[in-house]
Motif scaffolding. Sequence first.
Motif, short mmCIF file in Angstrom:
data_model
loop_
_atom_site.label_atom_id
_atom_site.label_comp_id
_atom_site.label_asym_id
_atom_site.label_seq_id
_atom_site.Cartn_x
_atom_site.Cartn_y
_atom_site.Cartn_z
N LYS A 1 -11.18 1.53 0.44
CA LYS A 1 -10.55 2.84 -0.20
C LYS A 1 -9.59 3.47 0.62
O LYS A 1 -8.59 4.16 -0.11
N GLU B 1 -6.44 1.75 -0.12
CA GLU B 1 -5.85 1.86 -1.26
C GLU B 1 -5.13 3.25 -1.26
O GLU B 1 -4.14 3.12 -1.93
N LEU B 2 -5.80 4.15 -0.69
CA LEU B 2 -5.08 5.56 -0.54
C LEU B 2 -3.88 5.59 -0.04
O LEU B 2 -2.71 6.05 -0.38
N SER C 1 -1.16 3.89 -2.17
CA SER C 1 -0.98 4.91 -3.21
C SER C 1 -0.08 5.86 -2.70
O SER C 1 0.92 6.22 -3.42
#
Lengths: 617, 258
Positions: B83, B86-87, B90
């Motif tokens: 996560k 991914e963060l 992003s």
Amino acid sequence: MNIKNVKDLNKIKKETLAISKKHPKKVLVCCGTGCIANGATKIVESVRDGLAKRKLKDVSIEILKETGCHGFCELGPLVIIEPQEIFYTKVKPKHVDDILDKSFLENEIIEPLLFTNPVDGSKITKYNDISFFKHQQRIALRNLGKISAHDMKEYIGVDGYQALAKVLFKMTPDEVIEEVIKSGLRGRGGGGFSAGKKWKICKNIQADKHYVICNGDEGDPGAFMDRSIMEGDPHGVLEGMMIAAYAIGAKEGYIYVRDEYPLAVTHLEKAILDCERSGLLGENILGTDFSFTIKIARGAGAFVCGESSALMKSVAGEVGEPRAKYVRSVVKGLYDEPTVLNNVETLVNIPTIIRKGADWYSSIGTKKSTGTKVFSLVGKVRNTGLIEVPMGITLREIIYDIGGGILEDRPFKAVQTGGPSGGCIPESMLDLPVDFDSLTEVGSMMGSGGMIVMDDKTCIVDVAKYFLEFLVEESCGKCTPCREGLYQLHKLLEKICAGKGEMSDIEKMERLSENVMIGSLCGLGKSGPNPLMSTLKHFKDEYIEHIKDKKCRAGVCPELITYEILDNCTGCMACIPACGYDAITGKKKEVHIIAQDKCTKCGACYAVCNFDSILVS
Amino acid sequence: MIHITINGKVVQAKDGEMLLTVIRREKIDVPTLCHHEAVEPSGACRLCMVEITKPEWDGWCDYVTSCLYPAADGLIVNTHAKKVNELRSSILDMYLARHPKSPEIRQLAAEYGVLKTQFEEVVDGDNCILCGICTRICDTMGFHAISMVGRGHGKEVAPPLNMAPTACVGCLSCAKNCPTNYIEYNMENGGLTIWKKDFEMVACTECGKTTITKEFAEYLSKNRDINIDYFRKCDECHRKELAGTMGRISNWDREARS
């Protein structure tokens, strides 16, 4: 006026009540911001002149009350004649003589000025018979519309500062905190954290100083709960702060008010000055060891300054930007000292809770959300305004019983709660009880209490776009996910509303929303994607319609709709000059035509057509 | 001393020390754009976010900025959880959309697999990533000559009223520490121009090379008790002089021994 001890306080209360008894007949003029904008100041002048003409000049101060907001702003200026409770709406200076002669000096009723029930067209005389007021239960708004907002004596007359006297003489700080915990009162600013527990944490931290701050930076579009309370019952807010200060051991307090609320600032300043002069603020209040001062900190109206850490920076004179709150502001807040920050509505509830007791308060509302909540009910309902209802009431009761149903009996589509960071709730959930946890469960939130009702003519994608636009503008810009992420979400919504959306955009928005929610620094960024996420959850088909079918069923998104003239057009020619782009042509008594290449879909023709001949599809 | 677990390895840390400090001491690569050792962390870029949990949290975990999160005993940190990665990509994607021309952003984004932004590129996007290092350094130096102006997407770094700031002494701390080299300055003909303000440079009395601005020399001399004459020589000439002195000293030593 000198209030050095409880005896002085009770003496003033007695005097005020005696005066009130001597003049049971009163003229109450609503002087909230809404009514003032509609001309209430002129009504007050006319009533004062009228009383002078009728040789009542000496007692005009006892008869004429300039009260706080009644909540029914759309019908202002409002005038109420006590004790008959006659409720006059949209009063103009020319009506004043009539009102004084007929309703004040005599018992006659002036029918044309009465409230018209929007459901059946009947006239209603007494305000408590109007469904808008009938279903309400007022605790936070207890004094609004009842007493002169700027008169300290009147506040004392309605048991004002009795709760302060009670805590100072009969309760220890710990007992006060336990009482507030027991009442179940949760923060009305949106967080919903137990107010008493917050006080307890703050009190138990050893520090040189403790602070109490009242958050009056209400910034949600369309919300005016806190403003009305500060304007209409400033002493109620001050008394709540004093009790909080006594409980946590604070000597200094601040009220943070946005500068767009000039009347609230004026009334609070006057209230603070009156308290300082009489001795209710300052050293040794009511002859005890308790000393407390309150200052007003004026904000420049940034939405982010309603966030606790940004607010405290702003009070300290720094740029209003939030900080990471791994150490909470109740531990390390204003000037790095332990600070209790409570919302206006939370604080104004405190005196009543202390006077009537925690058991009484917790018997109202639901088990986990006790008491009442103030909402500003706006949008496509018949009765709009400020309302206070017990927690646990259903959305249906609020919208249909208090709000009188949807305008023109159109179908209900959604209700948006919780302000820009809240969410939209669909019709299938109208029987949802309104409390902190139920609203959060369905992807919305209580927030500070905004409630916007929408009918079938509201485009849900457009609504999400509107709130995102607001948040993009109001993001403080400190952290990347909020500053750039919300901007990109808004761009994607613009794209969809313009008919250029792709199905992959939905997934893109969902993923980006999740990252903004996890990655943002403060609560505003973390809840920023809520309006989008909740509408996507409950109204996904409408998004898909915009993307796949390039249709906006509500007839709102200009790129996705056409205006056509139907065959029932009478050829009245009203729409031809209304169109600013010369898109409509036609002869008298012949069906007109809209040239699609010229039409900008502004809706001007639709607005003027009296024969429902314009089709928006 | 307390113990925390980072990526499966138990390491020692001081109680209350920020996680990022511990992570970097362990030579683990966590990207940052707004972090600078000289100033207080601000948590603006969000790239240093890590996943944290504790055994007693029952499997629940949180995502926090390591630059601001104090280490506590027993904390379990994952700097590259799925996560978290991914963060980061992003956020770097958002940066890339805003600053498509910045080489620093492009490189960092590429490291996280973002070669092209999936979002709409901002037209005329500049290379200021609003990390606030320049303003925080300026505040720390004691000048407060520049600050963040405005909010949201239109936020920018600027001196008051966008005019030559009276408080600026031309120390260049802002420009030299800008992670994207965005802050422009011009040094020529014995002068310096930054934030639209012109400065006169002190010239080295030995070689004539310019050293620092007259204002900065005066400021340091006044506030840090340094003799103003020190600034009349450039670094090189100071070292030449030092080498000469050291040479003479060793000559004397040799003479004394023999």
